[in-house]
Design a protein around this motif. Sequence first.
Motif, mmCIF file in Angstrom:
data_model
loop_
_atom_site.group_PDB
_atom_site.id
_atom_site.type_symbol
_atom_site.label_atom_id
_atom_site.label_comp_id
_atom_site.label_asym_id
_atom_site.label_seq_id
_atom_site.Cartn_x
_atom_site.Cartn_y
_atom_site.Cartn_z
ATOM 1 N N GLU A 292 0.826 -1.197 0.000
ATOM 2 C CA GLU A 292 0.000 0.000 0.000
ATOM 3 C C GLU A 292 0.864 1.253 0.000
ATOM 4 O O GLU A 292 0.552 2.237 -0.673
ATOM 5 N N ASN B 72 -6.001 4.514 -11.223
ATOM 6 C CA ASN B 72 -7.161 4.133 -10.410
ATOM 7 C C ASN B 72 -6.880 2.875 -9.603
ATOM 8 O O ASN B 72 -7.297 2.762 -8.445
ATOM 9 N N GLN B 73 -6.185 1.919 -10.218
ATOM 10 C CA GLN B 73 -5.824 0.697 -9.503
ATOM 11 C C GLN B 73 -4.854 0.995 -8.366
ATOM 12 O O GLN B 73 -4.961 0.411 -7.279
ATOM 13 N N HIS C 112 -6.797 2.394 -5.544
ATOM 14 C CA HIS C 112 -7.515 1.316 -4.856
ATOM 15 C C HIS C 112 -6.572 0.534 -3.935
ATOM 16 O O HIS C 112 -6.916 0.238 -2.776
ATOM 17 N N ASN D 212 -5.413 2.304 -0.684
ATOM 18 C CA ASN D 212 -6.408 2.196 0.388
ATOM 19 C C ASN D 212 -6.289 3.358 1.374
ATOM 20 O O ASN D 212 -6.290 3.166 2.588
ATOM 21 N N LYS E 145 -7.763 6.702 2.973
ATOM 22 C CA LYS E 145 -9.016 7.430 3.215
ATOM 23 C C LYS E 145 -8.729 8.830 3.688
ATOM 24 O O LYS E 145 -7.844 9.034 4.491
#
Length: 235
Positions: free
Chosen positions: A157, A226-227, A230, A233, A235
């Motif tokens: 991530e 975009n991937q 995602h 992750n 926020k």
Amino acid sequence: MSIHGIFPIDKWDFKSESILKDLPSEDFALLTAHKTEQLYSKGEIVFREAAYPAGIFYIVEGKVKKYKVDNEGREHIIYVANPGELIGYHAILAEDRYPDSASALEKSRIAFIPKEDFLNTLQQSAVLSKRLLKTLSHEFAVLTNGISVIAQKPARERLALQLIVLREKYKVNFQPGMPVEINISRDDLASIAGTARENAVRILTEFKEAGIVETKGRKIIVLDVNQLIHIANYK
């Protein structure tokens, strides 16, 4: 594509380029009265941690990495600065030594502004003082985000997130649909993501096999941001 609206990129960008933008002409003239410029080769040191500051630096062309070196000699990159940004002013404002080091990520042209001119302008310019205070506050928030990500997120991530940020930094004359080439070594990429080089290479290979990125030598081309968003992750 633009990621504004789908990823909070402002939370990852110091934005010190706004400090001198449209500065009143008299203030800008005072600040740059004794400015000099120098070309730096890739890897050349701009300033070293613990050295006493003689002035501040304005990036005219190229990119500069700010980093710290641990007791084992490993670099930990804090930030990548783009053209238009100021670096080196924190130590002067704190009346202290440089808290980190800086070196050119690529061939760069950098202006040097003497400490005396910077402090004199800061004393006389309400605009510059206000912008510096705002920028320092924002930088604190950016660094806090970075610390929390390193502490809480897995390497996959973190790497995805840093590729998103680097994609924004390497945009040149960008038009929708254009590929963005990130020209960075795997060592530097690993350092930014806070992981080992081998781990960064492995994750990058996974992204390549999934069609998220393409590589050409040391260059990384993001095919599907975009991937990455995602995977990051965030926020």
